[in-house]
Motif scaffolding. Sequence first.
Motif, PDB file in Angstrom:
ATOM      1  N   ALA A 178       0.833  -1.203   0.000  1.00 56.17           N
ATOM      2  CA  ALA A 178       0.000   0.000   0.000  1.00 56.17           C
ATOM      3  C   ALA A 178       0.867   1.253   0.000  1.00 56.17           C
ATOM      4  CB  ALA A 178      -0.949  -0.002   1.201  1.00 56.17           C
ATOM      5  N   ALA A 179       1.926   1.249   0.804  1.00 55.73           N
ATOM      6  CA  ALA A 179       2.825   2.406   0.855  1.00 55.73           C
ATOM      7  C   ALA A 179       3.528   2.606  -0.486  1.00 55.73           C
ATOM      8  CB  ALA A 179       3.839   2.227   1.975  1.00 55.73           C
ATOM      9  N   ALA A 180       3.961   1.515  -1.106  1.00 50.13           N
ATOM     10  CA  ALA A 180       4.638   1.616  -2.402  1.00 50.13           C
ATOM     11  C   ALA A 180       3.692   2.140  -3.475  1.00 50.13           C
ATOM     12  CB  ALA A 180       5.205   0.249  -2.799  1.00 50.13           C
ATOM     13  N   LEU A 181       2.454   1.664  -3.480  1.00 44.64           N
ATOM     14  CA  LEU A 181       1.480   2.135  -4.466  1.00 44.64           C
ATOM     15  C   LEU A 181       1.140   3.604  -4.256  1.00 44.64           C
ATOM     16  CD1 LEU A 181      -0.924  -0.920  -4.710  1.00 44.64           C
ATOM     17  CD2 LEU A 181       0.641  -0.070  -6.472  1.00 44.64           C
ATOM     18  N   ARG A 182       1.040   4.021  -3.003  1.00 41.98           N
ATOM     19  CA  ARG A 182       0.753   5.423  -2.698  1.00 41.98           C
ATOM     20  C   ARG A 182       1.897   6.313  -3.191  1.00 41.98           C
ATOM     21  NH1 ARG A 182       0.723   5.041   2.317  1.00 41.98           N
ATOM     22  NH2 ARG A 182      -1.172   3.845   2.514  1.00 41.98           N
ATOM     23  N   THR A 183       3.138   5.894  -2.954  1.00 43.12           N
ATOM     24  CA  THR A 183       4.313   6.644  -3.409  1.00 43.12           C
ATOM     25  C   THR A 183       4.348   6.708  -4.929  1.00 43.12           C
ATOM     26  OG1 THR A 183       5.566   5.990  -1.453  1.00 43.12           O
ATOM     27  CG2 THR A 183       6.839   6.717  -3.357  1.00 43.12           C
ATOM     28  N   GLU A 184       4.077   5.586  -5.579  1.00 44.49           N
ATOM     29  CA  GLU A 184       4.065   5.542  -7.043  1.00 44.49           C
ATOM     30  C   GLU A 184       2.995   6.471  -7.615  1.00 44.49           C
ATOM     31  OE1 GLU A 184       2.973   2.214 -10.363  1.00 44.49           O
ATOM     32  OE2 GLU A 184       4.162   1.560  -8.652  1.00 44.49           O
TER      33      GLU A 184
ATOM     34  N   ASP B   6       1.771   9.170  -6.175  1.00 44.55           N
ATOM     35  CA  ASP B   6       2.219  10.548  -5.946  1.00 44.55           C
ATOM     36  C   ASP B   6       3.246  10.972  -6.989  1.00 44.55           C
ATOM     37  OD1 ASP B   6       0.552  10.726  -3.752  1.00 44.55           O
ATOM     38  OD2 ASP B   6       2.172  10.429  -2.277  1.00 44.55           O
ATOM     39  N   GLN B   7       4.182  10.079  -7.298  1.00 39.58           N
ATOM     40  CA  GLN B   7       5.204  10.387  -8.291  1.00 39.58           C
ATOM     41  C   GLN B   7       4.589  10.556  -9.679  1.00 39.58           C
ATOM     42  OE1 GLN B   7       7.893   7.115  -7.740  1.00 39.58           O
ATOM     43  NE2 GLN B   7       8.959   8.092  -6.020  1.00 39.58           N
ATOM     44  N   ALA B   8       3.629   9.705 -10.015  1.00 40.97           N
ATOM     45  CA  ALA B   8       2.969   9.814 -11.322  1.00 40.97           C
ATOM     46  C   ALA B   8       2.191  11.125 -11.427  1.00 40.97           C
ATOM     47  CB  ALA B   8       2.033   8.619 -11.537  1.00 40.97           C
ATOM     48  N   GLU B   9       1.541  11.521 -10.339  1.00 42.09           N
ATOM     49  CA  GLU B   9       0.797  12.772 -10.341  1.00 42.09           C
ATOM     50  C   GLU B   9       1.742  13.960 -10.517  1.00 42.09           C
ATOM     51  OE1 GLU B   9      -1.212  14.560  -6.687  1.00 42.09           O
ATOM     52  OE2 GLU B   9      -2.885  13.669  -7.810  1.00 42.09           O
ATOM     53  N   GLU B  10       2.894  13.918  -9.864  1.00 41.25           N
ATOM     54  CA  GLU B  10       3.862  15.001 -10.010  1.00 41.25           C
ATOM     55  C   GLU B  10       4.432  15.047 -11.424  1.00 41.25           C
ATOM     56  OE1 GLU B  10       7.915  16.822  -8.035  1.00 41.25           O
ATOM     57  OE2 GLU B  10       6.797  15.306  -6.935  1.00 41.25           O
ATOM     58  N   ARG B  11       4.726  13.886 -12.020  1.00 48.54           N
ATOM     59  CA  ARG B  11       5.208  13.856 -13.409  1.00 48.54           C
ATOM     60  C   ARG B  11       4.165  14.433 -14.352  1.00 48.54           C
ATOM     61  NH1 ARG B  11       7.179   8.832 -11.948  1.00 48.54           N
ATOM     62  NH2 ARG B  11       5.385   7.810 -12.885  1.00 48.54           N
ATOM     63  N   GLU B  12       2.910  14.068 -14.133  1.00 46.95           N
ATOM     64  CA  GLU B  12       1.815  14.586 -14.971  1.00 46.95           C
ATOM     65  C   GLU B  12       1.743  16.102 -14.848  1.00 46.95           C
ATOM     66  OE1 GLU B  12      -1.478  14.474 -17.544  1.00 46.95           O
ATOM     67  OE2 GLU B  12      -0.110  12.863 -17.025  1.00 46.95           O
ATOM     68  N   TRP B  13       1.866  16.619 -13.629  1.00 40.65           N
ATOM     69  CA  TRP B  13       1.833  18.060 -13.415  1.00 40.65           C
ATOM     70  C   TRP B  13       3.005  18.743 -14.117  1.00 40.65           C
ATOM     71  CZ3 TRP B  13       5.470  20.876 -10.451  1.00 40.65           C
ATOM     72  CH2 TRP B  13       5.197  22.227 -10.379  1.00 40.65           C
ATOM     73  N   GLN B  14       4.192  18.140 -14.041  1.00 43.25           N
ATOM     74  CA  GLN B  14       5.366  18.723 -14.687  1.00 43.25           C
ATOM     75  C   GLN B  14       5.184  18.789 -16.204  1.00 43.25           C
ATOM     76  OE1 GLN B  14       8.536  16.267 -13.228  1.00 43.25           O
ATOM     77  NE2 GLN B  14       8.826  17.491 -11.384  1.00 43.25           N
ATOM     78  N   GLN B  15       4.505  17.816 -16.779  1.00 46.56           N
ATOM     79  CA  GLN B  15       4.300  17.775 -18.228  1.00 46.56           C
ATOM     80  C   GLN B  15       3.185  18.703 -18.678  1.00 46.56           C
ATOM     81  OE1 GLN B  15       3.640  13.630 -18.992  1.00 46.56           O
ATOM     82  NE2 GLN B  15       5.798  13.105 -18.889  1.00 46.56           N
ATOM     83  N   THR B  16       2.104  18.785 -17.914  1.00 42.83           N
ATOM     84  CA  THR B  16       0.916  19.517 -18.376  1.00 42.83           C
ATOM     85  C   THR B  16       0.645  20.809 -17.610  1.00 42.83           C
ATOM     86  OG1 THR B  16      -0.586  18.380 -16.864  1.00 42.83           O
ATOM     87  CG2 THR B  16      -0.183  17.329 -19.012  1.00 42.83           C
ATOM     88  N   GLY B  17       1.174  20.923 -16.396  1.00 43.78           N
ATOM     89  CA  GLY B  17       0.868  22.076 -15.567  1.00 43.78           C
ATOM     90  C   GLY B  17      -0.495  21.970 -14.908  1.00 43.78           C
ATOM     91  N   ARG B  18      -1.128  20.823 -15.036  1.00 44.65           N
ATOM     92  CA  ARG B  18      -2.457  20.612 -14.451  1.00 44.65           C
ATOM     93  C   ARG B  18      -2.386  19.540 -13.376  1.00 44.65           C
ATOM     94  NH1 ARG B  18      -6.754  22.630 -17.328  1.00 44.65           N
ATOM     95  NH2 ARG B  18      -6.211  23.582 -19.304  1.00 44.65           N
TER      96      ARG B  18
END
Length: 83
Positions: free
Chosen positions: A24-30, A32-44
């Motif tokens: 569960a902790a690993a999936l939560r971290t993953e 969060d990282q995916a959401e941050e990457r998405e934000w870096q690419q789109t700004g959304r």
Amino acid sequence: MESRIPPIHAGPRTDDERMWAEKAAALRTEADQAEEREWQQTGRIPCADCGTVVRTSTLESLPDHRCTQRQHARRQHEGANRR
């Protein structure tokens, strides 16, 4: 996944319970990282409270997007559908 794990005060965790907690902790971290990457690419990024996707230049705060009003409208809509 956390629902499969009894509270820590329930006693020592079994190997399976430790495995679920680690997964569960690993999936939560993953996520969060995916959401941050998405934000870096789109700004959304989606608002954690209302789900609205907003454009922002920082992850510290979101621009005004009528979050409180959206949450109130959603609760009213859900309440009306239950009747």
